[in-house]
Design an enzyme around this catalytic site. Structure first.
Site, short mmCIF file in Angstrom:
data_model
loop_
_atom_site.label_atom_id
_atom_site.label_comp_id
_atom_site.label_asym_id
_atom_site.label_seq_id
_atom_site.Cartn_x
_atom_site.Cartn_y
_atom_site.Cartn_z
N SER A 1 -9.82 -6.13 9.38
CA SER A 1 -9.48 -6.48 7.81
C SER A 1 -10.68 -5.76 7.15
O SER A 1 -10.46 -5.29 5.93
CB SER A 1 -9.66 -8.07 7.47
OG SER A 1 -9.42 -8.14 6.09
N GLU B 1 0.96 -1.17 0.07
CA GLU B 1 -0.05 -0.06 -0.01
C GLU B 1 0.69 1.54 0.04
O GLU B 1 0.56 2.31 -0.67
CB GLU B 1 -0.90 -0.01 1.16
CG GLU B 1 -2.27 -1.09 1.03
CD GLU B 1 -2.50 -1.69 2.34
OE1 GLU B 1 -3.41 -2.43 2.34
OE2 GLU B 1 -2.04 -1.27 3.60
N GLU C 1 -4.40 0.32 7.77
CA GLU C 1 -3.51 -0.76 7.94
C GLU C 1 -2.68 -0.81 9.20
O GLU C 1 -2.55 -1.90 9.50
CB GLU C 1 -2.70 -0.53 6.48
CG GLU C 1 -1.93 -2.03 6.36
CD GLU C 1 -2.63 -3.38 6.18
OE1 GLU C 1 -2.38 -3.96 6.90
OE2 GLU C 1 -3.57 -3.12 5.48
#
Length: 123
Positions: free
Chosen positions: A99, A35, A70
């Site tokens: 998640s 990411e 994240e």
């Protein structure tokens, strides 16, 4: 951090811990590396896609939100894994919720980029 650290001393220690966390995320979390790499690749496009400061911050902010979520998800997973390797309904739920938060942040970022790209090309 030691009790009594205030002001600049607190800021220095807090910054050190934050950088340590970012380093740990880079070292141990492949999703964070992916990411962050994508965000860095998109960074030069922010000023081309966005039309002015508000759109620039939307594009940059959507990437930042993905990274922030994240990091929080990785923290949740680390704490759950620290508790023990056995399967537990609440441990699984905690990981699934983290998640899901990452997925929603990715959807938000993708939608932001797609809408602003569409606006740029199709007015």
């Amino acid at each position: 951090m030691k009790p009594g650290h205030t002001g600049w001393r607190h800021l220095v220690h807090s910054t050190r811990y934050s950088l340590k966390g970012l380093k740990a995320a880079w070292r141990h979390e492949s999703a964070f590396r992916q990411e962050l790499t994508l965000c860095l690749l998109l960074l030069p496009l922010v000023w081309w896609v966005g039309d002015g400061p508000v759109e620039w911050i939307l594009l940059l902010g959507s990437c930042a939100i993905v990274l922030i979520v994240e990091l929080l998800n990785s923290a949740i997973e680390s704490v759950v894994d620290r508790i023990g390797p056995e399967r537990h309904e609440l441990s699984g739920r905690a990981k699934d919720l983290g998640s899901a938060a990452v997925m929603l942040s990715l959807l938000l970022a993708g939608l932001t980029w797609l809408l602003l790209l569409g606006q740029k090309f199709f007015g």
